[in-house]
Motif scaffolding. Structure first.
Motif, mmCIF file in Angstrom:
data_model
loop_
_atom_site.group_PDB
_atom_site.id
_atom_site.type_symbol
_atom_site.label_atom_id
_atom_site.label_comp_id
_atom_site.label_asym_id
_atom_site.label_seq_id
_atom_site.Cartn_x
_atom_site.Cartn_y
_atom_site.Cartn_z
ATOM 1 N N ALA A 5 8.877 -15.914 -15.562
ATOM 2 C CA ALA A 5 7.752 -15.121 -16.080
ATOM 3 C C ALA A 5 6.530 -15.281 -15.183
ATOM 4 C CB ALA A 5 7.429 -15.535 -17.515
ATOM 5 N N GLU A 6 6.295 -16.488 -14.697
ATOM 6 C CA GLU A 6 5.155 -16.740 -13.807
ATOM 7 C C GLU A 6 5.335 -15.986 -12.492
ATOM 8 O OE1 GLU A 6 1.591 -18.074 -12.316
ATOM 9 O OE2 GLU A 6 2.320 -18.118 -14.371
ATOM 10 N N ARG A 7 6.549 -15.995 -11.932
ATOM 11 C CA ARG A 7 6.822 -15.248 -10.692
ATOM 12 C C ARG A 7 6.590 -13.757 -10.902
ATOM 13 N NH1 ARG A 7 11.055 -18.923 -9.844
ATOM 14 N NH2 ARG A 7 12.514 -17.540 -10.876
ATOM 15 N N ASN A 8 7.052 -13.241 -12.048
ATOM 16 C CA ASN A 8 6.859 -11.817 -12.355
ATOM 17 C C ASN A 8 5.371 -11.487 -12.478
ATOM 18 O OD1 ASN A 8 9.580 -11.272 -12.311
ATOM 19 N ND2 ASN A 8 9.833 -11.461 -14.529
ATOM 20 N N ARG A 9 4.620 -12.391 -13.101
ATOM 21 C CA ARG A 9 3.182 -12.172 -13.265
ATOM 22 C C ARG A 9 2.501 -12.152 -11.894
ATOM 23 N NH1 ARG A 9 -1.573 -14.753 -14.027
ATOM 24 N NH2 ARG A 9 -0.793 -16.850 -13.898
ATOM 25 N N ALA A 13 0.603 -9.066 -10.053
ATOM 26 C CA ALA A 13 -0.758 -9.223 -9.541
ATOM 27 C C ALA A 13 -0.836 -8.801 -8.079
ATOM 28 C CB ALA A 13 -1.233 -10.663 -9.711
ATOM 29 N N ARG A 14 0.166 -9.167 -7.276
ATOM 30 C CA ARG A 14 0.191 -8.760 -5.857
ATOM 31 C C ARG A 14 0.312 -7.247 -5.727
ATOM 32 N NH1 ARG A 14 3.273 -13.502 -5.365
ATOM 33 N NH2 ARG A 14 5.212 -12.314 -5.460
ATOM 34 N N ARG A 15 1.167 -6.640 -6.539
ATOM 35 C CA ARG A 15 1.324 -5.174 -6.502
ATOM 36 C C ARG A 15 0.023 -4.491 -6.894
ATOM 37 N NH1 ARG A 15 6.500 -6.233 -8.367
ATOM 38 N NH2 ARG A 15 5.847 -6.075 -10.534
ATOM 39 N N ASN A 16 -0.623 -5.001 -7.947
ATOM 40 C CA ASN A 16 -1.889 -4.414 -8.394
ATOM 41 C C ASN A 16 -2.964 -4.550 -7.319
ATOM 42 O OD1 ASN A 16 -0.727 -3.735 -10.831
ATOM 43 N ND2 ASN A 16 -1.628 -5.446 -11.948
ATOM 44 N N TYR A 17 -3.050 -5.723 -6.715
ATOM 45 C CA TYR A 17 -4.026 -5.969 -5.649
ATOM 46 C C TYR A 17 -3.819 -4.977 -4.502
ATOM 47 C CZ TYR A 17 -6.724 -8.699 -2.226
ATOM 48 O OH TYR A 17 -7.634 -9.108 -1.281
ATOM 49 N N SER A 18 -2.563 -4.818 -4.107
ATOM 50 C CA SER A 18 -2.232 -3.902 -3.023
ATOM 51 C C SER A 18 -2.536 -2.453 -3.413
ATOM 52 C CB SER A 18 -0.760 -4.060 -2.648
ATOM 53 O OG SER A 18 -0.454 -3.275 -1.535
ATOM 54 N N ALA A 19 -2.208 -2.078 -4.638
ATOM 55 C CA ALA A 19 -2.476 -0.708 -5.105
ATOM 56 C C ALA A 19 -3.973 -0.421 -5.126
ATOM 57 C CB ALA A 19 -1.880 -0.498 -6.496
ATOM 58 N N ILE A 20 -4.754 -1.405 -5.534
ATOM 59 C CA ILE A 20 -6.208 -1.233 -5.562
ATOM 60 C C ILE A 20 -6.731 -1.022 -4.140
ATOM 61 C CG2 ILE A 20 -8.423 -2.357 -6.059
ATOM 62 C CD1 ILE A 20 -6.829 -3.865 -8.354
ATOM 63 N N ALA A 43 -5.829 4.219 -8.410
ATOM 64 C CA ALA A 43 -4.773 3.208 -8.314
ATOM 65 C C ALA A 43 -3.841 3.228 -9.530
ATOM 66 C CB ALA A 43 -5.387 1.816 -8.160
ATOM 67 N N ARG A 44 -4.202 4.040 -10.526
ATOM 68 C CA ARG A 44 -3.451 4.130 -11.787
ATOM 69 C C ARG A 44 -3.404 2.787 -12.495
ATOM 70 N NH1 ARG A 44 1.315 8.437 -10.303
ATOM 71 N NH2 ARG A 44 -0.128 9.990 -9.536
ATOM 72 N N LEU A 45 -4.566 2.127 -12.477
ATOM 73 C CA LEU A 45 -4.719 0.844 -13.158
ATOM 74 C C LEU A 45 -5.942 0.916 -14.053
ATOM 75 C CD1 LEU A 45 -4.071 -1.447 -10.072
ATOM 76 C CD2 LEU A 45 -2.525 -1.113 -12.012
ATOM 77 N N THR A 46 -6.053 -0.050 -14.922
ATOM 78 C CA THR A 46 -7.226 -0.071 -15.789
ATOM 79 C C THR A 46 -8.429 -0.621 -15.036
ATOM 80 O OG1 THR A 46 -6.851 -2.322 -16.588
ATOM 81 C CG2 THR A 46 -5.763 -0.517 -17.809
ATOM 82 N N ARG A 47 -9.565 -0.274 -15.526
ATOM 83 C CA ARG A 47 -10.810 -0.774 -14.964
ATOM 84 C C ARG A 47 -10.833 -2.304 -15.004
ATOM 85 N NH1 ARG A 47 -16.480 -0.196 -18.014
ATOM 86 N NH2 ARG A 47 -17.756 -0.989 -16.345
ATOM 87 N N GLN A 48 -10.342 -2.883 -16.098
ATOM 88 C CA GLN A 48 -10.321 -4.330 -16.250
ATOM 89 C C GLN A 48 -9.454 -4.989 -15.176
ATOM 90 O OE1 GLN A 48 -9.835 -2.128 -18.724
ATOM 91 N NE2 GLN A 48 -11.681 -2.473 -19.956
ATOM 92 N N THR A 49 -8.351 -4.358 -14.818
ATOM 93 C CA THR A 49 -7.481 -4.918 -13.780
ATOM 94 C C THR A 49 -8.206 -4.944 -12.439
ATOM 95 O OG1 THR A 49 -5.503 -4.149 -14.936
ATOM 96 C CG2 THR A 49 -5.261 -4.653 -12.590
ATOM 97 N N VAL A 50 -8.917 -3.862 -12.130
ATOM 98 C CA VAL A 50 -9.672 -3.817 -10.878
ATOM 99 C C VAL A 50 -10.732 -4.907 -10.873
ATOM 100 C CG1 VAL A 50 -11.223 -2.439 -9.443
ATOM 101 C CG2 VAL A 50 -9.189 -1.386 -10.448
ATOM 102 N N TYR A 51 -11.475 -5.023 -11.962
ATOM 103 C CA TYR A 51 -12.536 -6.031 -12.030
ATOM 104 C C TYR A 51 -11.980 -7.458 -12.037
ATOM 105 C CZ TYR A 51 -16.337 -2.715 -12.468
ATOM 106 O OH TYR A 51 -17.268 -1.729 -12.213
ATOM 107 N N ALA A 52 -10.762 -7.627 -12.498
ATOM 108 C CA ALA A 52 -10.158 -8.963 -12.464
ATOM 109 C C ALA A 52 -9.903 -9.403 -11.020
ATOM 110 C CB ALA A 52 -8.853 -8.972 -13.256
#
Length: 195
Positions: A5-9, A13-20, A43-52
């Protein structure tokens, strides 16, 4: 949390970072004033994800600079800086870096205009300067370039001349061909041994 689960998380996070970053680079090159909210949408992500990942526009711009620098360095490395004459290698390396900058013309100008300290500017250019420095040192060792001046200083001058030539093209005062010729002429007057 399990290791799986930690690896998936972390992978998410890496995919989201790259997409942003992908979205930011494309959007900011088209719309320099795009908000973090617009980037989140692209990026098709939430605002909260970008700010994280990026609590401010400054943090995002620093990551954008790093991403484009990484692209430029990869292109410079692929230009075979260790083969052929140092003069030819230097032109290839500079051309490869310039090609990446031309890919993002608006964003490159925006990055160049960011107010940064001399230390931050030096850090920003360090990976590029290292490649240029290596080619200059090779040329100095072979006698192709003047070895009476420090290679690091000559690399810094090379970067400044490259920026000046790019600014002339951006302002419409030189064509790309004129700029390439001017860059080559000036650099080799500065670098050539026995001048």
């Amino acid at each position: 949390m399990s290791r799986s689960a930690e690896r998936n998380r972390r992978a998410d996070a890496r995919r989201n970072y790259s997409a942003i970053l992908d979205a930011a680079i494309q959007l900011l090159d088209a719309q320099p004033d795009a908000s973090l909210d617009a980037i989140a949408t692209a990026a098709r992500l939430t605002r909260q994800t970008v700010y994280a990942h990026f609590p401010s526009r400054e943090h995002l711009m620093a990551a954008v600079v790093d991403r484009i620098t990484d692209e430029a360095v990869a292109a410079m490395d692929a230009a075979e800086p260790d083969s052929g004459s140092a003069a030819d290698a230097l032109i290839r390396v500079l051309g490869a870096g310039a090609q990446i900058a031309r890919r993002y013309p608006v964003l490159a100008q925006q990055i160049a205009s960011l107010p940064v300290s001399p230390h931050v500017d030096e850090e920003r250019h360090a990976p590029v300067a290292d490649r240029i420095n290596r080619v200059i040192q090779r040329g100095q060792a072979s006698g192709e370039f003047d070895d009476q001046l420090p290679a690091e200083w000559l690399a810094a001058i090379t970067i400044k001349i490259g920026h000046a030539v790019g600014e002339e093209v951006d302002a419409g005062r030189m064509s790309r061909a004129e700029a390439a010729n001017a860059l080559r002429t000036v650099l080799f007057r500065v670098l050539r041994s026995g001048v």
